[in-house]
Design a protein around this motif. Structure first.
Motif, PDB file in Angstrom:
ATOM      1  N   ASP A  42      21.954 115.334  62.825  1.00 48.43           N
ATOM      2  CA  ASP A  42      23.381 114.492  62.641  1.00 48.43           C
ATOM      3  C   ASP A  42      24.384 115.199  63.739  1.00 48.43           C
ATOM      4  O   ASP A  42      24.174 116.088  64.420  1.00 48.43           O
ATOM      5  N   PRO A  43      25.356 114.134  63.871  1.00 49.97           N
ATOM      6  CA  PRO A  43      26.149 114.413  64.935  1.00 49.97           C
ATOM      7  C   PRO A  43      26.945 115.853  64.789  1.00 49.97           C
ATOM      8  O   PRO A  43      27.144 116.393  65.762  1.00 49.97           O
ATOM      9  N   ASP A  44      27.255 116.144  63.570  1.00 50.69           N
ATOM     10  CA  ASP A  44      28.013 117.291  63.374  1.00 50.69           C
ATOM     11  C   ASP A  44      27.253 118.679  63.800  1.00 50.69           C
ATOM     12  O   ASP A  44      27.617 119.625  64.566  1.00 50.69           O
ATOM     13  N   THR A  45      25.990 118.690  63.357  1.00 55.60           N
ATOM     14  CA  THR A  45      24.943 119.667  63.851  1.00 55.60           C
ATOM     15  C   THR A  45      24.789 119.790  65.365  1.00 55.60           C
ATOM     16  O   THR A  45      24.799 120.881  65.738  1.00 55.60           O
ATOM     17  N   ALA A  46      24.541 118.442  65.798  1.00 59.60           N
ATOM     18  CA  ALA A  46      24.326 118.453  67.108  1.00 59.60           C
ATOM     19  C   ALA A  46      25.417 118.967  68.295  1.00 59.60           C
ATOM     20  O   ALA A  46      25.378 119.768  69.106  1.00 59.60           O
ATOM     21  N   LEU A  47      26.787 118.673  67.678  1.00 60.20           N
ATOM     22  CA  LEU A  47      28.087 119.251  68.521  1.00 60.20           C
ATOM     23  C   LEU A  47      28.000 120.714  68.042  1.00 60.20           C
ATOM     24  O   LEU A  47      28.547 121.494  69.340  1.00 60.20           O
ATOM     25  N   THR A  48      27.652 121.284  67.006  1.00 59.11           N
ATOM     26  CA  THR A  48      27.616 122.719  66.791  1.00 59.11           C
ATOM     27  C   THR A  48      26.674 123.471  67.757  1.00 59.11           C
ATOM     28  O   THR A  48      26.982 124.348  68.456  1.00 59.11           O
ATOM     29  N   ARG A  49      25.789 122.686  67.703  1.00 61.22           N
ATOM     30  CA  ARG A  49      24.760 123.579  68.732  1.00 61.22           C
ATOM     31  C   ARG A  49      24.938 123.145  69.981  1.00 61.22           C
ATOM     32  O   ARG A  49      24.848 124.544  70.682  1.00 61.22           O
ATOM     33  N   LEU A  50      25.629 122.519  70.500  1.00 60.31           N
ATOM     34  CA  LEU A  50      25.851 122.250  71.955  1.00 60.31           C
ATOM     35  C   LEU A  50      26.969 123.106  72.556  1.00 60.31           C
ATOM     36  O   LEU A  50      27.234 123.498  73.535  1.00 60.31           O
ATOM     37  N   LYS A  51      28.007 123.682  71.377  1.00 63.19           N
ATOM     38  CA  LYS A  51      28.944 124.459  71.666  1.00 63.19           C
ATOM     39  C   LYS A  51      28.171 125.821  71.720  1.00 63.19           C
ATOM     40  O   LYS A  51      29.093 126.844  72.420  1.00 63.19           O
ATOM     41  N   SER A  52      27.346 126.063  71.121  1.00 60.06           N
ATOM     42  CA  SER A  52      26.872 127.706  71.066  1.00 60.06           C
ATOM     43  C   SER A  52      25.579 127.690  72.092  1.00 60.06           C
ATOM     44  O   SER A  52      25.424 129.014  72.465  1.00 60.06           O
ATOM     45  N   VAL A  53      24.943 126.724  72.821  1.00 61.87           N
ATOM     46  CA  VAL A  53      23.852 126.989  73.447  1.00 61.87           C
ATOM     47  C   VAL A  53      23.791 125.854  74.799  1.00 61.87           C
ATOM     48  O   VAL A  53      24.373 125.182  74.724  1.00 61.87           O
ATOM     49  N   SER A  54      23.572 126.293  75.812  1.00 58.97           N
ATOM     50  CA  SER A  54      23.442 125.558  77.083  1.00 58.97           C
ATOM     51  C   SER A  54      22.209 124.885  76.736  1.00 58.97           C
ATOM     52  O   SER A  54      20.991 125.379  76.765  1.00 58.97           O
ATOM     53  N   VAL A  55      22.320 123.606  77.085  1.00 52.68           N
ATOM     54  CA  VAL A  55      21.062 122.693  77.161  1.00 52.68           C
ATOM     55  C   VAL A  55      20.795 122.173  78.744  1.00 52.68           C
ATOM     56  O   VAL A  55      21.854 121.928  79.171  1.00 52.68           O
ATOM     57  N   ASP A  56      19.733 121.530  78.966  1.00 50.20           N
ATOM     58  CA  ASP A  56      19.515 120.938  80.313  1.00 50.20           C
ATOM     59  C   ASP A  56      19.547 119.444  80.016  1.00 50.20           C
ATOM     60  O   ASP A  56      19.802 118.704  80.932  1.00 50.20           O
ATOM     61  N   ALA A  57      19.391 118.840  78.738  1.00 50.66           N
ATOM     62  CA  ALA A  57      19.303 117.477  78.563  1.00 50.66           C
ATOM     63  C   ALA A  57      19.541 117.146  76.983  1.00 50.66           C
ATOM     64  O   ALA A  57      19.107 118.202  76.145  1.00 50.66           O
ATOM     65  N   VAL A  58      20.007 116.024  76.606  1.00 55.43           N
ATOM     66  CA  VAL A  58      19.986 115.612  75.134  1.00 55.43           C
ATOM     67  C   VAL A  58      19.324 114.185  74.724  1.00 55.43           C
ATOM     68  O   VAL A  58      19.369 113.406  75.719  1.00 55.43           O
TER      69      VAL A  58
END
Length: 135
Positions: A42-58
């Motif tokens: 879900d969007p909430d979990t996604a935004l939480t992950r994005l704040k805590s981990v660096s990603v190369d793509a979504v």
């Protein structure tokens, strides 16, 4: 499977998809392409992950459960300076998007892919996007 991602350092991809089976299938395909996969349903979990981990793509599912949308994540990402340039692929099983959805995808520089083309194509397209960004 593919040489582009295997020749580069391991990349991290966040998959935002409400269907568990689809998330797991995408994880398997990306793992074979030497990617670390993070999942969010879900969007909430996604935004939480994005704040805590660096990603190369979504990878964002367009239409999520409970009338939620992956586009909510896209819009929030583009407001965050740290995430503004992260490549985003919007993945959908619908045959036709609403004009408003198309506008959001275009305005925020995301890429649109249809599930009907298969998950190998998703991996292939993401490889091309990441290669272009790195160039």
């Amino acid at each position: 499977m593919t040489q582009i991602l295997k020749a580069r350092p391991r990349r991290t991809v966040l998959v935002v998809e409400d269907a568990l089976t689809t998330r797991c299938i995408l994880e398997q395909f990306f793992a074979r392409a030497n990617c670390e996969v993070l999942q969010a349903s879900d969007p909430d979990t996604a935004l939480t992950r994005l704040k805590s981990v660096s990603v190369d793509a979504v990878i964002l599912d367009l239409r999520l459960a409970d009338d939620r949308s992956g586009l909510d994540v896209l819009e929030q990402m583009r407001l965050d300076e740290r995430l503004a340039s992260v490549p985003v692929v919007v993945l959908t099983g619908v045959s036709q998007l609403d004009r408003a959805e198309e506008d959001i995808i275009e305005r925020h520089g995301a890429h649109l892919l249809y599930k009907r083309f298969g998950y190998r194509e998703v991996v292939h397209q993401l490889e091309q996007i990441l290669t272009a960004v790195a160039a």
